[in-house]
Enzyme design. Structure first.
Site, short mmCIF file in Angstrom:
data_model
loop_
_atom_site.label_atom_id
_atom_site.label_comp_id
_atom_site.label_asym_id
_atom_site.label_seq_id
_atom_site.Cartn_x
_atom_site.Cartn_y
_atom_site.Cartn_z
N LYS A 1 -2.52 18.69 -5.36
CA LYS A 1 -3.92 18.50 -5.74
C LYS A 1 -4.15 17.07 -6.23
CE LYS A 1 -8.16 19.03 -6.92
NZ LYS A 1 -9.23 19.08 -5.90
N CYS B 1 -13.96 13.98 -11.06
CA CYS B 1 -12.57 14.13 -10.62
C CYS B 1 -11.85 12.84 -10.27
CB CYS B 1 -12.55 15.04 -9.39
SG CYS B 1 -13.13 16.66 -9.80
N1 SAJ Z 1 -17.17 7.91 -2.70
C1 SAJ Z 1 -17.17 6.63 -2.11
N2 SAJ Z 1 -16.75 6.48 -0.84
C2 SAJ Z 1 -16.34 7.55 -0.10
C3 SAJ Z 1 -16.34 8.85 -0.70
C4 SAJ Z 1 -16.76 9.00 -2.01
O1 SAJ Z 1 -17.57 5.66 -2.73
O2 SAJ Z 1 -16.00 7.35 1.07
C5 SAJ Z 1 -17.58 8.03 -4.10
C6 SAJ Z 1 -18.77 8.92 -4.30
O3 SAJ Z 1 -19.98 8.19 -4.17
C7 SAJ Z 1 -18.54 9.41 -5.73
C8 SAJ Z 1 -17.03 9.46 -5.85
O4 SAJ Z 1 -16.52 8.63 -4.80
O5 SAJ Z 1 -19.06 8.49 -6.65
C9 SAJ Z 1 -16.43 10.85 -5.74
O6 SAJ Z 1 -17.08 11.47 -4.70
P1 SAJ Z 1 -16.38 12.70 -3.85
O7 SAJ Z 1 -17.19 12.88 -2.63
O8 SAJ Z 1 -14.94 12.48 -3.76
O9 SAJ Z 1 -16.61 14.03 -4.65
P2 SAJ Z 1 -16.31 14.56 -6.06
O10 SAJ Z 1 -16.00 13.57 -7.11
O11 SAJ Z 1 -17.44 15.47 -6.29
O12 SAJ Z 1 -14.94 15.35 -5.86
C10 SAJ Z 1 -14.96 16.75 -5.69
C11 SAJ Z 1 -13.83 17.30 -6.52
N3 SAJ Z 1 -13.90 18.74 -6.53
C12 SAJ Z 1 -14.36 19.35 -7.60
O13 SAJ Z 1 -14.86 18.74 -8.50
C13 SAJ Z 1 -14.26 20.80 -7.62
C14 SAJ Z 1 -12.51 16.85 -5.98
O14 SAJ Z 1 -11.47 17.57 -6.68
C15 SAJ Z 1 -12.44 17.12 -4.50
O15 SAJ Z 1 -11.22 16.62 -3.99
C16 SAJ Z 1 -13.60 16.44 -3.78
O16 SAJ Z 1 -14.82 17.00 -4.31
C17 SAJ Z 1 -13.56 16.75 -2.32
O17 SAJ Z 1 -13.69 15.81 -1.55
O18 SAJ Z 1 -13.40 17.93 -1.98
#
Ligand code: SAJ
Length: 449
Positions: free
Chosen positions: A219, A273
């Site tokens: 994870k 996260c």
């Molecule tokens: N982001 C970027 N570039 C990308 C992808 C994301 O800048 O290419 C940024 C987003 O704008 C955001 C941050 O990263 O600010 C995180 O975004 P994320 O899409 O990874 O999503 P999170 O933070 O909501 O992560 C969630 C988490 N799951 C839960 O909270 C239950 C994480 O554990 C998961 O791994 C993730 O979703 C997922 O991708 O499934």
């Protein structure tokens, strides 16, 4: 004994307790109740419990409000502050509490310890406890298992313990919960197999069983991979700014390689996260005399991006003979990512505070998120951009991709500027509408799109 519990699970007669009702726990409780189990959802915050009982949820998660309403009215889901009693009455207990890190990047496992203590006090023979939280390596076998034993007086074999970390994406939680593959780590194999029976009944994805130490590290590997990948995209963006290339085109071209998948650059990484999970790993490594330079420097680079965005904006203002001190800047988005209303660790916070420190007049517009981090919040986009010098995109909400630039231009001051912190706008379109365009990783004037 385990066959009896597996049968209860298969027949949906197993009673379930879900401890911790955040963005993982509440959907988990609702989905299990909707699958036919009797679920008691518990949280130490009475306001969270009351919101569920009174169906006044504060969630924008698509489908969640409706599902909670359905299962509460059907009597399949009830909410309580009493984790001990809920555990006593349950056959399976899922612990879904948060595992934050403090300012110095040290894990704060106090929520997990408290939940484990309460579950332990209600634990009797023949129950299964599943930890869904993201935890440092070794936490389930050492910390959780020892608290459960101490509080219950039971020994291993009297109950089962497993780890099943969440992979749901806020904003798509309900469908991801049902379709994603799941990794299930057992304190022992029997515990993992019983947990697998439960998740088989609520997911179409594959169920992969392993030792819980491996699932804890897996994870953390998933989220540090994403953070490192985003940091790599940001590194490339900084390179593109210096060599005169356009990061969006560079990544678009590179990702056509069958084995390349570079993420998107950003004004900052936010959310509950990715900003903290790397530290859960780094801290446990430090105790073992090792430091991962890659994971640490990636976190540091992502944390630098809000500062870089402010520097880019100030430089662009200067090029247009504007001074940040006497400029009105419209910040589009305080949510940490598009299509959600959650401001947790949003890069907009650091950016807004920095711009206000520099003397700018900052107004915020975000139809999903009420947070404005101390700046003036305007409910109407056109009011926000009225007599503004610069629009800064800090969240990739879809509506910001379809801005009516012609209308916005008529309202903004002369030489209007758009700084694209999420690279969601097309530079040429923006420039053709009479704006100065600046963006993370945008150094090129030779784009051909
Ligand atoms: N982001 C970027 N570039 C990308 C992808 C994301 O800048 O290419 C940024 C987003 O704008 C955001 C941050 O990263 O600010 C995180 O975004 P994320 O899409 O990874 O999503 P999170 O933070 O909501 O992560 C969630 C988490 N799951 C839960 O909270 C239950 C994480 O554990 C998961 O791994 C993730 O979703 C997922 O991708 O499934």
């Amino acid at each position: 004994m385990s066959e009896r519990l597996k049968e209860k699970i298969r027949s949906k007669k197993a009673r379930i307790a879900v401890v911790g009702l955040g963005h993982v726990g509440l959907p988990t409780a609702a989905i299990l109740a909707d699958a036919g189990y009797s679920v008691t959802a518990t949280d130490v915050k009475s306001e969270v419990v009351n919101a569920i009982s009174s169906l006044k949820l504060n969630t924008q998660e698509p489908g969640l409000q409706e599902m909670v309403g359905k299962v509460v009215e059907a009597g399949k889901l009830k909410a309580s502050v009493d984790t001990i009693l809920a555990t006593r009455e349950a056959d399976v207990v899922l612990i879904c509490v948060q595992t934050p890190v403090n300012e110095s990047g040290e894990p704060d496992l106090s929520y997990l310890e408290r939940a484990s203590r309460h579950v332990g006090k209600g634990l009797t023979k023949g129950k299964l406890v599943i930890v869904a939280s993201t935890v440092p390596p070794g936490t389930v076998k050492k910390l959780v298992a020892s608290i459960l034993k101490r509080e219950s007086g039971l020994k291993f074999g009297d109950f089962w313990l497993a780890h099943c970390p969440e992979r749901i994406l806020p904003g798509k939680t309900m469908q991801e919960f049902a379709q994603n593959d799941r990794i299930i780590g057992g304190f022992n194999l029997e515990g993992a197999e019983i947990a697998a029976e439960l998740f088989k009944s609520v997911t179409r994805g594959k169920i992969l069983i392993a030792d819980c130490l491996n699932t804890e590290v897996a994870k953390l590997a998933e989220n540090t991979f994403r953070d490192v990948n985003i940091a790599y995209a940001n590194e490339l963006a900084l390179i593109c700014e210096r060599v005169g290339a356009d990061i969006t085109e560079v990544i678009g071209l590179a990702n056509t390689h069958p084995r390349v998948d570079i993420h998107r650059p950003t004004c900052g990484v936010g959310g509950p996260c990715l900003v903290k999970d790397p530290y859960l790993l780094l801290h446990s490594l430090k105790k073992r005399g090792y430091d991962s330079r890659l994971i640490r420097s990636s976190r540091e680079l992502n944390d630098y991006m809000p500062d870089h965005t402010v520097k880019l904006l100030v430089k662009t203002l200067k090029k247009a003979d504007k001074n940040v001190k006497s400029s009105k800047i419209v910040v589009l988005g305080t949510a940490y990512k598009g299509e959600v209303g959650d401001p947790t660790n949003s890069p907009a916070e650091k950016i807004i505070c920095r711009l206000m420190d520099l003397g700018a007049q900052v107004v915020v517009y975000d139809p999903y998120c009420k947070e404005s981090f101390g700046a003036e919040r305007v409910e109407d986009l056109l009011k926000a951009v009225d007599r503004a010098d610069c629009v800064l995109v800090t969240t990739d909400h879809k509506i910001f991709e379809e801005l009516n630039l012609e209308q916005i231009k008529t309202l903004m001051n002369k030489t209007p500027i758009i700084v694209d912190g999420k690279r969601i706008l097309n530079p040429k379109n923006v420039e053709n509408q009479g704006f100065t365009y600046s963006g993370i990783g945008y150094g090129s004037t030779q784009t051909y799109n």
